[in-house]
Design a protein around this motif. Structure first.
Motif, PDB file in Angstrom:
ATOM      1  N   UNK A   6      24.028  37.148 -17.383  1.00 45.52           N
ATOM      2  CA  UNK A   6      23.364  37.318 -16.089  1.00 45.52           C
ATOM      3  C   UNK A   6      23.351  35.991 -15.350  1.00 45.52           C
ATOM      4  N   UNK A   7      23.379  36.041 -14.029  1.00 40.15           N
ATOM      5  CA  UNK A   7      23.244  34.801 -13.266  1.00 40.15           C
ATOM      6  C   UNK A   7      21.900  34.133 -13.586  1.00 40.15           C
ATOM      7  N   UNK A   8      21.838  32.842 -13.349  1.00 39.97           N
ATOM      8  CA  UNK A   8      20.649  32.076 -13.710  1.00 39.97           C
ATOM      9  C   UNK A   8      19.399  32.603 -13.019  1.00 39.97           C
ATOM     10  N   UNK A   9      19.485  32.970 -11.755  1.00 36.22           N
ATOM     11  CA  UNK A   9      18.317  33.408 -10.996  1.00 36.22           C
ATOM     12  C   UNK A   9      18.154  34.931 -10.978  1.00 36.22           C
ATOM     13  N   UNK A  10      18.742  35.645 -11.907  1.00 36.56           N
ATOM     14  CA  UNK A  10      18.650  37.103 -11.928  1.00 36.56           C
ATOM     15  C   UNK A  10      17.232  37.584 -12.226  1.00 36.56           C
ATOM     16  N   UNK A  11      16.409  36.737 -12.795  1.00 37.14           N
ATOM     17  CA  UNK A  11      15.052  37.134 -13.145  1.00 37.14           C
ATOM     18  C   UNK A  11      14.107  37.163 -11.939  1.00 37.14           C
ATOM     19  N   UNK A  12      14.481  36.551 -10.831  1.00 37.17           N
ATOM     20  CA  UNK A  12      13.569  36.427  -9.692  1.00 37.17           C
ATOM     21  C   UNK A  12      13.103  37.787  -9.162  1.00 37.17           C
ATOM     22  N   UNK A  13      13.969  38.781  -8.944  1.00 33.26           N
ATOM     23  CA  UNK A  13      13.452  40.078  -8.479  1.00 33.26           C
ATOM     24  C   UNK A  13      12.471  40.718  -9.458  1.00 33.26           C
ATOM     25  N   UNK A  14      12.697  40.543 -10.751  1.00 26.81           N
ATOM     26  CA  UNK A  14      11.779  41.097 -11.740  1.00 26.81           C
ATOM     27  C   UNK A  14      10.419  40.415 -11.663  1.00 26.81           C
ATOM     28  N   UNK A  15      10.417  39.098 -11.519  1.00 23.81           N
ATOM     29  CA  UNK A  15       9.165  38.348 -11.409  1.00 23.81           C
ATOM     30  C   UNK A  15       8.443  38.721 -10.122  1.00 23.81           C
ATOM     31  N   UNK A  16       9.179  38.872  -9.021  1.00 24.93           N
ATOM     32  CA  UNK A  16       8.564  39.251  -7.751  1.00 24.93           C
ATOM     33  C   UNK A  16       7.935  40.639  -7.849  1.00 24.93           C
ATOM     34  N   UNK A  17       8.593  41.559  -8.503  1.00 25.10           N
ATOM     35  CA  UNK A  17       8.042  42.906  -8.679  1.00 25.10           C
ATOM     36  C   UNK A  17       6.789  42.846  -9.538  1.00 25.10           C
ATOM     37  N   UNK A  18       6.819  42.091 -10.600  1.00 24.36           N
ATOM     38  CA  UNK A  18       5.663  41.928 -11.484  1.00 24.36           C
ATOM     39  C   UNK A  18       4.505  41.292 -10.727  1.00 24.36           C
ATOM     40  N   UNK A  19       4.793  40.237  -9.958  1.00 18.94           N
ATOM     41  CA  UNK A  19       3.747  39.573  -9.175  1.00 18.94           C
ATOM     42  C   UNK A  19       3.152  40.492  -8.130  1.00 18.94           C
ATOM     43  N   UNK A  20       3.994  41.302  -7.482  1.00 17.92           N
ATOM     44  CA  UNK A  20       3.489  42.249  -6.486  1.00 17.92           C
ATOM     45  C   UNK A  20       2.547  43.271  -7.100  1.00 17.92           C
ATOM     46  N   UNK A  21       2.856  43.722  -8.292  1.00 19.45           N
ATOM     47  CA  UNK A  21       1.989  44.676  -8.996  1.00 19.45           C
ATOM     48  C   UNK A  21       0.643  44.034  -9.321  1.00 19.45           C
ATOM     49  N   UNK A  22       0.666  42.804  -9.774  1.00 12.17           N
ATOM     50  CA  UNK A  22      -0.583  42.109 -10.092  1.00 12.17           C
ATOM     51  C   UNK A  22      -1.428  41.936  -8.841  1.00 12.17           C
ATOM     52  N   UNK A  23      -0.796  41.525  -7.748  1.00 14.28           N
ATOM     53  CA  UNK A  23      -1.539  41.322  -6.495  1.00 14.28           C
ATOM     54  C   UNK A  23      -2.151  42.633  -6.023  1.00 14.28           C
ATOM     55  N   UNK A  24      -1.403  43.716  -6.099  1.00 15.34           N
ATOM     56  CA  UNK A  24      -1.925  45.013  -5.659  1.00 15.34           C
ATOM     57  C   UNK A  24      -3.142  45.414  -6.501  1.00 15.34           C
ATOM     58  N   UNK A  25      -3.075  45.206  -7.805  1.00 21.58           N
ATOM     59  CA  UNK A  25      -4.213  45.528  -8.668  1.00 21.58           C
ATOM     60  C   UNK A  25      -5.417  44.645  -8.369  1.00 21.58           C
ATOM     61  N   UNK A  26      -5.174  43.358  -8.143  1.00 25.06           N
ATOM     62  CA  UNK A  26      -6.273  42.435  -7.853  1.00 25.06           C
ATOM     63  C   UNK A  26      -6.940  42.755  -6.530  1.00 25.06           C
ATOM     64  N   UNK A  27      -6.179  43.177  -5.537  1.00 21.43           N
ATOM     65  CA  UNK A  27      -6.758  43.557  -4.242  1.00 21.43           C
ATOM     66  C   UNK A  27      -7.689  44.751  -4.434  1.00 21.43           C
ATOM     67  N   UNK A  28      -7.297  45.692  -5.256  1.00 22.79           N
ATOM     68  CA  UNK A  28      -8.161  46.840  -5.535  1.00 22.79           C
ATOM     69  C   UNK A  28      -9.453  46.429  -6.211  1.00 22.79           C
ATOM     70  N   UNK A  29      -9.371  45.543  -7.175  1.00 26.15           N
ATOM     71  CA  UNK A  29     -10.564  45.063  -7.874  1.00 26.15           C
ATOM     72  C   UNK A  29     -11.462  44.285  -6.919  1.00 26.15           C
TER      73      UNK A  29
END
Length: 104
Positions: A6-29
């Motif tokens: 995989x390219x070196x920066x291939x993990x960035x979309x996965x991290x962004x998706x994970x971070x977005x999920x965390x932010x959405x949950x925290x906003x609810x809390x």
């Protein structure tokens, strides 16, 4: 075979998706906490005021402790700002926000 890696920066979309999920949950809390804040804060602040009114020496000790920690943080935050290569004011501001967030 290195060409199939995989390219070196291939993990960035996965991290962004994970971070977005965390932010959405925290906003609810946080929104649930804000909705419940008025009733909770009235009881807490009333009990706190009553406690410190009955124990003024403890309030004095806590204020002195807070000032002592704040005074000791000034040279430390300036020193770490030099280590990080940022202006000293940035280190002081970072220390202020860290203390505020920790206090909350």
């Amino acid at each position: 075979d290195k060409s199939k890696r995989d390219p070196f920066f291939a993990f960035i979309p996965q991290v962004a998706n994970w971070g977005g999920t965390i932010v959405k949950n925290e906003v609810g809390v946080a929104s649930k906490g804000i909705a419940a804040f008025p009733s909770w804060s009235r009881d807490f602040l009333g009990e706190t005021f009553t406690y410190y009114k009955a124990n003024p020496r403890i309030l004095f000790d806590e204020i002195i402790s807070g000032f002592t920690v704040a005074i000791m943080q000034v040279p430390e935050s300036i020193a770490f700002s030099f280590v990080a290569g940022v202006p000293p004011l940035s280190g002081l501001q970072a220390t202020f926000w860290m203390a505020l967030i920790t206090g909350i």
